[in-house]
Each structure stands twice: as C-alpha cells, then as structure tokens.
Enzyme design. Sequence first.
Site, mmCIF file in Angstrom:
data_model
loop_
_atom_site.group_PDB
_atom_site.id
_atom_site.type_symbol
_atom_site.label_atom_id
_atom_site.label_comp_id
_atom_site.label_asym_id
_atom_site.label_seq_id
_atom_site.Cartn_x
_atom_site.Cartn_y
_atom_site.Cartn_z
ATOM 1 N N ASP A 303 56.038 141.847 82.976
ATOM 2 C CA ASP A 303 56.026 142.580 81.715
ATOM 3 C C ASP A 303 56.324 141.576 80.598
ATOM 4 O OD1 ASP A 303 55.774 144.502 79.833
ATOM 5 O OD2 ASP A 303 57.108 145.950 80.762
HETATM 6 C C1 BGC Z 1 55.504 147.156 77.908
HETATM 7 C C2 BGC Z 1 54.283 147.175 78.790
HETATM 8 C C3 BGC Z 1 53.084 146.729 77.995
HETATM 9 C C4 BGC Z 1 53.357 145.345 77.463
HETATM 10 C C5 BGC Z 1 52.192 144.742 76.702
HETATM 11 C C6 BGC Z 1 55.679 145.851 77.179
HETATM 12 O O1 BGC Z 1 56.650 145.919 76.211
HETATM 13 O O2 BGC Z 1 56.649 147.458 78.682
HETATM 14 O O3 BGC Z 1 54.099 148.457 79.312
HETATM 15 O O4 BGC Z 1 51.940 146.777 78.778
HETATM 16 O O5 BGC Z 1 54.473 145.419 76.596
HETATM 17 O O6 BGC Z 1 52.012 145.323 75.492
#
Ligand code: BGC
Length: 768
Positions: A303
């Site tokens: 993530d």
């Molecule tokens: C989120 C993810 C997301 C990623 C990219 C993160 O803060 O937890 O779910 O896909 O950002 O935007």
Amino acid sequence: MKSKTLYILFFFSVLQLFSCKEKETDLLAFNSEVLKSETLSTDQKVSMLLDRMTLEEKIGQMNQYNGFWDFTGPEPKGGEAAQKMDNLKKGWVGSMLNVTGVKDVRAVQKIAVEESRLGIPLIIGFDVIHGYKTISPIPIAEAASWDLEAIKNSAQVAALEASAAGINWTFAPMVDISRDARWGRVMEGAGEDPYLGSKIAIARVEGFQGTDLSSPSTIAACAKHFAAYGFAEAGRDYNTADVGTSTLNNIILPPFKAAKDAGVKTFMNSFNDLNGIPATGDTYLQRTVLKEKWNFDGFVVSDWGSIAEMIAHGYAKDGNHAAELAVNAGSDMDMESHLYVNELASLVKQGKVDEALIHDAAGRILKVKFELGLFDDPYKYCDEAREASVIGSQSNLDEVLDVAKKSIVLLKNQSNLLPLSKKGKKIAVIGALASDKTSPLGNWRLAAENNSAVSLLEGLKAYSKNTITYAKGADVVTGKTEFVSELTINTTDTSGFNEAILTAKNADVVIMALGEHGLQSGEGRSRANIGLPGVQQQLLEAVYAVNKNIILVLSNGRPLTITWAAQHIPTILEGWHLGTQSGNALAQVIYGDYNPSGKLPMTFPRSVGQVPLYYNFKNTGRPTIPGSDLVFWTHYTDEENTPLYPFGFGLSYTTFSYENLTVLNTYTKNKEVTVTVKVTNTGKTKGKETAQLYLRDMYASVTRPVRELKGFKQFMLQPGESKKITFTLTDKELGFFNNQEQWVIEKGAFEVFVGGDSATKNKAEFAL
Ligand code: BGC
C-alpha cells in the site's frame, strides 16, 4: 517444447554469449522474435526477458511511482522529480499510478518504451473504485443490491472508461470484511459477511478483468488490503488488528481466496499490523498463505508508503531494513516508499536478500504486463477516439442507473407513504444533500467532475408533475471538503431552520435528505459518533414537529445510528452515495417506477456503543434469556443487544411470505443437503426478493456463529405468485476452518433458516 521455440531460445542464448551490451538491432530482433512471439508461452517470454535484465532493471520493475510531473510539459530540472525522471529513463520504474488520460499516459509510456534500455512498458494503476468518470454507487451501496450481475456490469463500465483513459490496472476491489461502522472505509467494501463478500469479490474481479485481459477494454484488478485492514481496533483507520486463527480463516480471508480463484492478477497488502507484524512485512500472509497455499502467481503491491511505515510501526530499524523485510515477506512492488529502488541492490550484494526473490518478483510483474498485452502494443490503452466516445457514454450512464436503483434499501414504510404519486402533491424537499451534485459521487471517485451527479432535487422534478418546494434547512459540512483532513461540520448554524419549517408546514409530504456528505466516509474518515452529523438531527425533529409525513432519504457511506428516526419517521429510504445517476435512481424508487429490492450488507446498530455489532456473532455461555430480568448474561444495562436493522434487511412495496421450509438430507449418500422453501408475493405489486439461507452448526470443535449466510437467491414475483426455491448445501457450505487451519466438516446437529433477512424465524433442523 515446439522446435521453433527451441530454436529461438538457442538463438538468443548464443547472441548473449557474444554481446554483453545490447545493440539496438538485437533488441529489435528480441522484441519481435521473443516478446511478440505467438509460439512462446508467457512464462518462457518472462524468463527470457529476465535473463537479459540487470539486477537494477529487475528491481526497477518492482518500483512504482506516483505521477510526479506533467508528462506532456517540459522535463523537470531538479529535485525529486528530475531524479524520478532519470530512473524512468534508466528502466528503473515498473509502474506509475495517478497518471490518467490518453495524452499523459502515452507520454509517460513513450519515455519508458523509447528511452529505457530494454523498453519495458509501464503498468499504469489508478484507484478506479466505483467508476472512472461515470460513477456507480459506492461499493457498500452496490453490495446492498445483492445483484451479482449488476455489480459485475458496474465494474465492467469502470474498466471500459478507465482503459479508455490509458489505465490498465485498478486498485480494486477492496474485499476487506468489516464489522465496524466507525471505520470510514466500510464504504469501499461489501460489508460484514464473508459469503456475500466472496460472491461480490468474484463479480467485481470478473467485471474489471473480463474474460480476456489482453482486450483494450479490460484492466487488471487488485484484491486489497491483505489482510485484516477492516479489523482496525475501534474502527480507527490504520490501527492495529489483533485477530485469532478462526476469525482470520473463516471471516477475513474467504473473499481474498475467492478473488484469487476468480483470477485476480494482483493483491495489495495493508497498512495495519496484524498480531504484531505489519501486513507489508508478513511472510505468513504473503508467502505461506497467498503464494504457497493458494498458489497465487500474480504480484503483490504494497500500500502507499507501507514499506517505509514499518519503521513507525516499530518493526524495521530504518529504510534499508524495511526494504529487506518487505521483499523477504513477499511484497513484490513498492508503492511510493522509494525503498526498493534505493536499497534492494545493495541488500542483494550484501547477501541479505536472495537475488532469486528479486527474479521472482520482477517475473510476476512482467507476467501481468504480458497478459495485458503491453508487450504487443504498449499504447493499446491510448486511443484518443475511444477515450472520447467511451467515457460518459449513454450506455455507461444506463448501467450505473440500473445498479443505483437496485442499491437502495427501504428501511421503513409505515402506512405506505411510498411510493408517491407523480402528480397533485405538494412536496417539500429539505436538506443540503438534496441539491448537492457532488456529495452523491461519494469518496474515491478521483477522476469524476465535481457537480456531475444528478441531485435528488433534480430527479424528483424530472420524474413528476408535483409541486416541489426546496429549503436547505442546514448545511452538513461547510468550507472545503476536498483534501482536508477534517471536514468542517456545521454544528451551530440553524439559521435556515425557519424557512425549512415553513416549507414543511405547507406541504402534503416532506422529503428530507439527510446523512453524511460523500467525503465523510472513506480513507482516514473514521468517526467515533455515527449519528446524523451536525445539526441535522435537530432539523429533523424541528420539521417533524410541524409535519409528520416525512420520507427520510439517507445518504451515507456507513451504517448510521438513526434510532430516533426509526422510532418516529414513518418512511426511511437508505440512499447511500449512489453516484452519477443518484437523483434519477432515487426518484424512480420514490415514485414507484422501481420497487426497492436492496438488503443491508451491514448491520445498523442502535448505539455506537454496540459496535462492532454483526449478525454472525457467537452465542457465548450466557446468551439471551428471553423475558428474563436476570443480571448475569451477556448484555448492556442501557441498550438492547439487537440491532436497529439486521444484516440482510430490506423492505419492498410488496410483501413476501415464506412457507414449507423443508430439508432433504442425503448427505450420507451424495454429500448434499437440499433445502427448499415456498416464497409467495402476498402484496399487490410485482417485486424482487432475495431469499437468504443461514446455517447454524450447533456444536463443533471450534464454536460456530449463531447464523452464517450460506446461500441466497434473487427472483421476481408477480402479485399472488409463488415459487419454490431450492438451495443445495455441500461440504463447501457445511464446513469451516478449525484452529489448525484445516477445512473440516463435523458431524452433529444443524439449524437452517431461510427468509428475507438474517433475523428470520423460519427454521428447520438436520444432522450430519
Ligand atoms: C489506499 C489504497 C490505495 C492507494 C493508492 C492508499 O492510501 O489505502 O487503497 O489504492 O492509497 O491510491
């Protein structure tokens, strides 16, 4: 192996012996003979490509950057952007996220393909969570439709539009089960149940990826967040999760396994620490379960920054250590920590990371790129004409309207205030959310234009000839709503109340649009109080004092504690955040063009103190003793145990009866138990019902929940019509994971319930 393949393999091995450095002509030959070959398998191509890559280039594939520059403008001159551009040209970037639109994607892809040594195309990721520009209902709302076909279609529309905008990878579906309405990200998932969650995970993966990933209108999906992110303690985003084996295997993991079995190409790990190990550095989750036990052959992306966050977790000493832990644990791609690209090569050289792991990770990423067809044509998602015709097309709007109306849940309809007649009524519409054209888009709709949704007010006017008067009453939030950490909730301004009260006084019916603004749920949007925000409860009571004919239309991204409303307001419609076509969908339900059929995918509590509250709880040793005034049983002294609205609940403009629940137990013969029930439409309108089957395993080597959803069937019935509904239970439904993580089917007594929600009393029994 075919002889042509052998020949090609031999040819390129010899070629490599003679030239360490690529010559352009060799590269061109390699590209056309190998990478675009129709005879070599994807695995062969991946392996031949890997053999030509330096360690740094392989690590480069594992590096993902956020869009860092306007790729159609002049090049960055200094700082981090210039450094990133340099890495891009070196072939040290495997993926970019948040670069959208054909023009920009083409520009960035061109740099990767034309300026890096091997010309490996980028995979372009984006959070296409519930639509790209044409927005579907938020995922929890769609889950309320229980309509797998409609959910799949919605994901397909999202893929159509995103792929037309140059994107080939979505960070969806989020398949996290959550039992905590305080957690803002429940809006992004399918609710609290692993069975429903698994079915929806499959529908979404199939919708995004289609049957041919190499088609220019399908995109790779990503099951996230692996794992237990939805079990953040106290519903506070990013918080620790502490979960036992039974809950992990029986509740949290099933939707991930279902997504894997449906062919999902990627997984994303999660921000949380699970039982003391940050998920990003968790070898058990990523290697033992996902890659070994489940045999997942796609790749895992971290993530955002979660590799570096292992330092704050207190798990990694520094960035170098974090990179080592993450790659060893099985995180294949680094989203925006910049640690793989900066640290991995030296870790390999010091012998702290086995190069075979880098080879494996880069190979997994390359494989998905081959499957997307990026080596055949890196610009296949870059077609300006398709971009112009597909995005926002009428058929996309029709699809999202279809799923939007199916997502609405009728929670209460005392004295059948709904459906409303289309003419001759004086209707007062009250509430800031009624005229809002941005809030219905919900959170996670990064590419949609503000003010692009059909508002409730517009929908109500378009679908009827009634006299409609609007008064805002009160703002829900004030000031900026986007990219601010705390929305300013209006807790003081009641200056619009008088106008609202006057408007309501003169009306036959009042439609009150209350609830959460679209950005009050989502990432980082946990709430400790889950009632109507701001002065809305006061507004509701003030209007109720002058006109009791109220239809409350809720907008929200999570279950709310609307206990007062449930007691006093005659009609309540759960309208979530329904996307671009919100107002039209609500108007169709309000005026009876569509008979509501949604069922709650998450329990609605009476008070926030009951949370986590979920239907598949354990009985305890001291369960409810009906009618007893004893003290020593599991309960609250100031609140009931039961929910306000149970999981699976939802009314219709008609009614359904369930009779003749029977069990045909042929388990000893063919390992099947057949359950049948007769469902009748006992009302005056045709309607769609979702019959739900719940099981209870009465005693087992690990205690089982009081009810578990194990099947559902959706069907339409004409007034007076009956239908015999059949469910077949096999080992898949009858078993569970014990604490040794084995799937077991244990002999003994079962109860089976079939009805219109999880509180149904229609029960039969059988034994295995
Ligand atoms: C989120 C993810 C997301 C990623 C990219 C993160 O803060 O937890 O779910 O896909 O950002 O935007």
